[in-house]
Write a protein that holds these residues in place. Structure first.
Motif, mmCIF file in Angstrom:
data_model
loop_
_atom_site.group_PDB
_atom_site.id
_atom_site.type_symbol
_atom_site.label_atom_id
_atom_site.label_comp_id
_atom_site.label_asym_id
_atom_site.label_seq_id
_atom_site.Cartn_x
_atom_site.Cartn_y
_atom_site.Cartn_z
ATOM 1 N N MET A 1 16.787 -11.876 -18.719
ATOM 2 C CA MET A 1 15.555 -12.319 -18.039
ATOM 3 C C MET A 1 15.906 -13.089 -16.759
ATOM 4 O O MET A 1 16.905 -13.776 -16.700
ATOM 5 C CB MET A 1 14.786 -13.260 -18.967
ATOM 6 C CG MET A 1 14.140 -12.518 -20.107
ATOM 7 S SD MET A 1 12.399 -12.853 -20.131
ATOM 8 C CE MET A 1 12.390 -14.502 -20.809
ATOM 9 N N SER A 2 15.077 -12.941 -15.750
ATOM 10 C CA SER A 2 15.343 -13.719 -14.545
ATOM 11 C C SER A 2 14.013 -14.171 -13.953
ATOM 12 O O SER A 2 13.673 -13.830 -12.834
ATOM 13 C CB SER A 2 16.142 -12.894 -13.553
ATOM 14 O OG SER A 2 15.510 -11.644 -13.370
ATOM 15 N N ASP A 3 13.298 -14.936 -14.758
ATOM 16 C CA ASP A 3 11.976 -15.407 -14.343
ATOM 17 C C ASP A 3 12.039 -16.350 -13.143
ATOM 18 O O ASP A 3 11.031 -16.608 -12.507
ATOM 19 C CB ASP A 3 11.289 -16.136 -15.511
ATOM 20 C CG ASP A 3 10.746 -15.150 -16.525
ATOM 21 O OD1 ASP A 3 10.543 -13.990 -16.149
ATOM 22 O OD2 ASP A 3 10.541 -15.548 -17.686
ATOM 23 N N LYS B 1 20.492 -19.562 -16.078
ATOM 24 C CA LYS B 1 20.389 -18.300 -16.831
ATOM 25 C C LYS B 1 19.173 -17.493 -16.395
ATOM 26 O O LYS B 1 19.153 -16.268 -16.473
ATOM 27 C CB LYS B 1 20.254 -18.632 -18.321
ATOM 28 C CG LYS B 1 21.225 -17.875 -19.200
ATOM 29 C CD LYS B 1 21.159 -18.409 -20.599
ATOM 30 C CE LYS B 1 21.037 -17.297 -21.595
ATOM 31 N NZ LYS B 1 20.852 -17.800 -22.937
ATOM 32 N N GLN B 2 18.147 -18.203 -15.941
ATOM 33 C CA GLN B 2 16.927 -17.520 -15.485
ATOM 34 C C GLN B 2 17.006 -17.153 -14.008
ATOM 35 O O GLN B 2 15.995 -16.772 -13.424
ATOM 36 C CB GLN B 2 15.706 -18.421 -15.713
ATOM 37 C CG GLN B 2 15.380 -18.658 -17.164
ATOM 38 C CD GLN B 2 14.934 -17.392 -17.878
ATOM 39 O OE1 GLN B 2 14.409 -16.475 -17.267
ATOM 40 N NE2 GLN B 2 15.170 -17.336 -19.176
ATOM 41 N N LEU C 1 10.798 -27.704 -20.908
ATOM 42 C CA LEU C 1 10.787 -27.955 -19.456
ATOM 43 C C LEU C 1 10.986 -26.638 -18.702
ATOM 44 O O LEU C 1 10.349 -26.403 -17.674
ATOM 45 C CB LEU C 1 11.882 -28.960 -19.085
ATOM 46 C CG LEU C 1 11.637 -30.388 -19.597
ATOM 47 C CD1 LEU C 1 12.835 -31.287 -19.293
ATOM 48 C CD2 LEU C 1 10.379 -30.977 -18.967
ATOM 49 N N LEU C 2 11.856 -25.791 -19.253
ATOM 50 C CA LEU C 2 12.088 -24.482 -18.631
ATOM 51 C C LEU C 2 10.769 -23.693 -18.565
ATOM 52 O O LEU C 2 10.424 -23.117 -17.529
ATOM 53 C CB LEU C 2 13.130 -23.698 -19.442
ATOM 54 C CG LEU C 2 13.349 -22.254 -18.990
ATOM 55 C CD1 LEU C 2 14.094 -22.211 -17.664
ATOM 56 C CD2 LEU C 2 14.120 -21.448 -20.040
ATOM 57 N N LYS C 3 10.026 -23.719 -19.665
ATOM 58 C CA LYS C 3 8.733 -23.015 -19.722
ATOM 59 C C LYS C 3 7.797 -23.508 -18.618
ATOM 60 O O LYS C 3 7.142 -22.726 -17.932
ATOM 61 C CB LYS C 3 8.075 -23.320 -21.066
ATOM 62 C CG LYS C 3 8.058 -22.201 -22.043
ATOM 63 C CD LYS C 3 7.136 -22.631 -23.141
ATOM 64 C CE LYS C 3 7.048 -21.725 -24.285
ATOM 65 N NZ LYS C 3 6.247 -22.304 -25.360
ATOM 66 N N HIS C 4 7.742 -24.836 -18.456
ATOM 67 C CA HIS C 4 6.876 -25.405 -17.416
ATOM 68 C C HIS C 4 7.337 -24.979 -16.026
ATOM 69 O O HIS C 4 6.523 -24.697 -15.158
ATOM 70 C CB HIS C 4 6.844 -26.932 -17.521
ATOM 71 C CG HIS C 4 5.922 -27.438 -18.585
ATOM 72 N ND1 HIS C 4 4.567 -27.549 -18.398
ATOM 73 C CD2 HIS C 4 6.145 -27.839 -19.847
ATOM 74 C CE1 HIS C 4 4.005 -28.006 -19.492
ATOM 75 N NE2 HIS C 4 4.931 -28.196 -20.393
ATOM 76 N N CYS C 5 8.675 -24.943 -15.815
ATOM 77 C CA CYS C 5 9.205 -24.530 -14.500
ATOM 78 C C CYS C 5 8.788 -23.095 -14.215
ATOM 79 O O CYS C 5 8.340 -22.771 -13.104
ATOM 80 C CB CYS C 5 10.733 -24.597 -14.480
ATOM 81 S SG CYS C 5 11.365 -26.241 -14.415
ATOM 82 N N SER D 1 6.331 -21.445 -15.453
ATOM 83 C CA SER D 1 4.883 -21.373 -15.236
ATOM 84 C C SER D 1 4.515 -21.852 -13.826
ATOM 85 O O SER D 1 3.666 -21.277 -13.160
ATOM 86 C CB SER D 1 4.198 -22.212 -16.319
ATOM 87 O OG SER D 1 2.966 -22.659 -15.899
ATOM 88 N N LEU D 2 5.212 -22.892 -13.344
ATOM 89 C CA LEU D 2 4.901 -23.427 -12.008
ATOM 90 C C LEU D 2 5.405 -22.531 -10.874
ATOM 91 O O LEU D 2 4.821 -22.511 -9.793
ATOM 92 C CB LEU D 2 5.555 -24.807 -11.843
ATOM 93 C CG LEU D 2 4.777 -25.991 -12.386
ATOM 94 C CD1 LEU D 2 5.656 -27.233 -12.405
ATOM 95 C CD2 LEU D 2 3.539 -26.255 -11.547
ATOM 96 N N LEU D 3 6.499 -21.812 -11.139
ATOM 97 C CA LEU D 3 7.126 -21.057 -10.047
ATOM 98 C C LEU D 3 6.861 -19.552 -10.100
ATOM 99 O O LEU D 3 7.402 -18.806 -9.300
ATOM 100 C CB LEU D 3 8.643 -21.306 -10.056
ATOM 101 C CG LEU D 3 9.049 -22.709 -9.600
ATOM 102 C CD1 LEU D 3 10.525 -22.951 -9.821
ATOM 103 C CD2 LEU D 3 8.695 -22.937 -8.133
ATOM 104 N N LYS D 4 6.032 -19.144 -11.048
ATOM 105 C CA LYS D 4 5.678 -17.725 -11.143
ATOM 106 C C LYS D 4 5.103 -17.231 -9.819
ATOM 107 O O LYS D 4 4.377 -17.990 -9.176
ATOM 108 C CB LYS D 4 4.552 -17.583 -12.171
ATOM 109 C CG LYS D 4 4.979 -17.080 -13.507
ATOM 110 C CD LYS D 4 3.719 -16.810 -14.268
ATOM 111 C CE LYS D 4 3.952 -16.388 -15.651
ATOM 112 N NZ LYS D 4 2.760 -16.538 -16.445
ATOM 113 N N PRO D 5 5.375 -15.951 -9.447
ATOM 114 C CA PRO D 5 4.726 -15.449 -8.234
ATOM 115 C C PRO D 5 3.210 -15.580 -8.389
ATOM 116 O O PRO D 5 2.684 -15.404 -9.492
ATOM 117 C CB PRO D 5 5.141 -13.980 -8.171
ATOM 118 C CG PRO D 5 6.103 -13.746 -9.265
ATOM 119 C CD PRO D 5 6.177 -14.950 -10.129
ATOM 120 N N ASN D 6 2.539 -15.907 -7.338
ATOM 121 C CA ASN D 6 1.080 -16.095 -7.316
ATOM 122 C C ASN D 6 0.619 -17.245 -8.215
ATOM 123 O O ASN D 6 -0.553 -17.392 -8.480
ATOM 124 C CB ASN D 6 0.315 -14.842 -7.763
ATOM 125 C CG ASN D 6 0.729 -13.631 -6.984
ATOM 126 O OD1 ASN D 6 1.008 -13.759 -5.797
ATOM 127 N ND2 ASN D 6 0.803 -12.487 -7.631
#
Ligand code: C5P
Length: 416
Positions: free
Chosen positions: A1-3, A31-32, A174-178, A180-185
Motif C-alpha cells: 500500500m502507498s496511501d 511504509k506508506q 495516527l497513521l490512519k488520521h494522516c 485521512s488528512l492527506l488523501k487526494p481531494n
C-alpha cells in the motif's frame, strides 16, 4: 500500500516517554510511501537518540534553529514550505502551550508558525498535567483552529504509574488520521462534513400531567448542543431538534423546538428524509401520562395514581427506516454501562452507540447529565466486516472536546 506516496511530513518529536513510539510511527509512515523529516526538541533527545530516527527516516534529524550547516541545506522556512503536513507526536504540554500562544523559540515551533501546512497534534503527558486548567484552555483554543487536528490522548496506564488520559494515541491510529488528512481531494478541518446533513436530538422532553405539572429528567442538553457545534465547525448542515433547555442554539443550526416525546418524534420525522447522519442525544422520556388533565389536579387524596403509557422510540423508529441515515445512539446508564450499551446497539439496529456512566466514572470524576465534563465509550460495527465490533474510549474531558472527538471519529468512518 502507498496511501501516502510522496507526501511530505514533518514529524515533530517532543520530550516525553512516548517518544519511543514515534520510531514505530516513522516506520509506518515510510511504509506508506511518505517522506519524513523528523524535528526533535532538545528534551526529546533525552528520551530517544536522533540516530534512531535518522536510520528509520533516511534523513538527518533536525533539532537546532541556528544550525548553520542545516540551514545551508533546507532552512527552517524551506522546511515549513516543504511540508504537506506537520505532525507532532508526542506533543508535550510545553510545546502545546507555545503553539497555542505563537511562541517560536525552537526549530519545531518556528516551523509550525511559518508553515501553511495542516498541523496534527498528538498530546502525551501525565494525566494530572492533562487536567490542568492551562492545558485544557490551550487544547480548547487549538480545537477551534481550522488548521489543527487533535488526536487523542488515549487513556490507560501511564509510565509514571498513574492511570488516566494522557497516553499518546497509538501509531497505527495516527497513521490512519494522516492518511485521512492527506488523501487526494481530502477536505481539511472545517470542511470535512461539507455537504452532509446531520440531525441531532438534544435535551430532555417534558411530559405534561396537568396545566402546571410535568414529568421530565435532568438532561441539560449540553452534550447534544456541543455535538451540533462540532458538526457545524466541520461544515455540516445541522438540524437540531431540541427539548426545552437553558442553552442558546448554536449559530448556523436549523433549530426546531419540541416539548414532549411525541412532538419530538413528529419533528424528527418531518426532516429525516434528507439526513445522512442521525445523532440521538436527547433524554427522551420513556413514558407519558395516558391522560393530560385539563385542570390542575387537587391534593384531595393521600395517594394519587397517574397511569403512564410508553413513548415511541424515536431512534429505533429512524433506524428501522428502509433508507435509514447513519444512526448514533447514546446510552446513559448508572450501572453495567457496556452491556446495556451493546444491547441497545443490537436491539435498535444502530451504527454506533455512545455510552456514558451517569453520576460518576471509573476515574472518580463526576460525569453525565448536568456537568460540563464527561467520558464516553464508543462502540460500532466495522463498516466492512459487520460482525467485528470496534470500541474506543474518549477519556474524561469537556463536553466540547468530546463532541469534537466524536465528530472526528464519524469523519473517519465516513471517509474510510
Ligand atoms: O433505550 P434508551 O432510552 O436508553 O436509549 C437511549 C437512546 O435512544 C438515546 O440515543 C435516546 O436519544 C434514544 N431514544 C429515543 N426515543 C426514545 C427513547 C430513547 O430516541 N423514546
Amino acid at each position: 500500500m502507498s496511501d501516502l506516496k510522496d507526501k511530505k511530513i514533518v514529524l515533530g518529536v517532543c520530550g516525553g516517554i512516548a517518544a519511543y513510539k514515534s520510531a514505530e510511527l516513522v516506520r509506518l509512515l515510510i511504509k506508506q510511501g511518505a517522506q519524513i523529516q523528523v524535528v526533535m526538541t532538545r528534551s526529546a533527545e533525552e528520551f530517544v537518540k536522533p540516530l534512531t530516527f535518522q536510520a528509520l527516516s533516511g534523513r538527518a534529524v533536525r533539532g537546532e534553529l541556528f544550525d548553520l550547516g542545516a540551514e545551508a541545506g533546507m532552512g527552517h522556512i524551506e522546511l515549513a514550505r516543504w511540508a504537506d503536513l506537520i505532525l507532532i507526536a508526542p506533543a508535550t504540554a510545553n510545546t502545546i502551550a507555545k503553539i497555542t500562544h505563537g511562541i517560536a523559540d525552537n526549530l519545531l515551533t518556528t516551523v509550525c508558525m511559518a508553515s501553511k501546512a495542516h498541523l496534527m497534534i498528538a498530546p502525551a503527558m501525565n494525566q494530572q498535567m492533562w487536567f490542568h486548567e492551562a492545558v485544557q484552555e490551550n487544547i480548547q483554543t487549538l480545537s477551534q483552529r481550522q488548521t489543527v487536528t487533535l488526536c487523542g490522548p488515549a487513556a490507560g496506564e501511564q509510565a509514571c504509574g498513574d492511570t488516566g488520559p494522557g497516553r499518546m494515541e497509538e501509531p497505527a491510529q495516527l497513521l490512519k488520521h494522516c492518511i485521512s488528512l492527506l488523501k487526494p481531494n481530502q477536505r481539511l478541518s472545517g470542511e470535512r462534513l461539507r455537504g452532509k446533513r446531520i440531525l441531532v436530538t438534544a435535551g430532555p422532553t417534558l411530559e405534561d400531567i396537568d396545566p402546571v405539572r410535568y414529568m421530565s429528567n435532568r438532561s441539560s442538553g449540553k452534550m447534544g448542543y456541543a455535538i451540533v457545534q462540532a458538526a457545524i465547525n466541520e461544515g455540516a448542515h445541522v438540524i437540531l431538534v431540541s427539548g426545552p433547555t437553558a442553552l442558546a442554539a448554536p449559530d448556523k443550526a436549523e433549530c426546531i423546538m419540541a416539548r414532549s416525546a411525541l412532538e419530538m418524534h413528529d419533528k424528527v420525522f418531518e426532516s429525516i428524509a434528507s439526513v445522512d447522519i442521525f445523532i440521538a442525544t436527547a433524554a427522551v422520556a420513556d413514558y407519558r401520562p395516558v391522560n393530560k388533565m385539563n385542570q390542575k389536579i387537587k391534593k384531595n387524596n393521600d395517594t394519587l395514581m397517574i397511569e403512564l403509557i410508553k413513548n415511541p422510540d424515536i431512534l429505533a423508529d429512524v433506524a428501522a427506516l428502509p433508507d435509514k441515515p447513519f444512526c448514533i445512539g447514546f446510552a446513559a446508564e448508572t450501572n453495567d454501562v457496556e452491556n446495556y450499551a451493546l444491547d441497545k446497539l443490537k436491539r435498535k439496529d444502530l451504527d454506533m452507540i455512545v455510552a456514558n456512566k451517569v453520576g460518576g466514572s471509573r476515574s472518580g470524576r463526576n460525569t453525565g447529565f448536568e456537568g460540563d465534563n464527561n467520558e464516553l465509550n464508543l462502540y460500532w460495527n466495522d463498516l466492512l466486516d459487520q460482525t467485528e465490533l470496534k470500541a474506543k474510549k474518549l477519556p474524561y474531558a469537556s463536553k466540547d472536546q468530546l463532541a469534537r472527538q466524536l465528530i472526528d471519529e464519524i469523519v473517519l468512518l465516513f471517509t474510510q
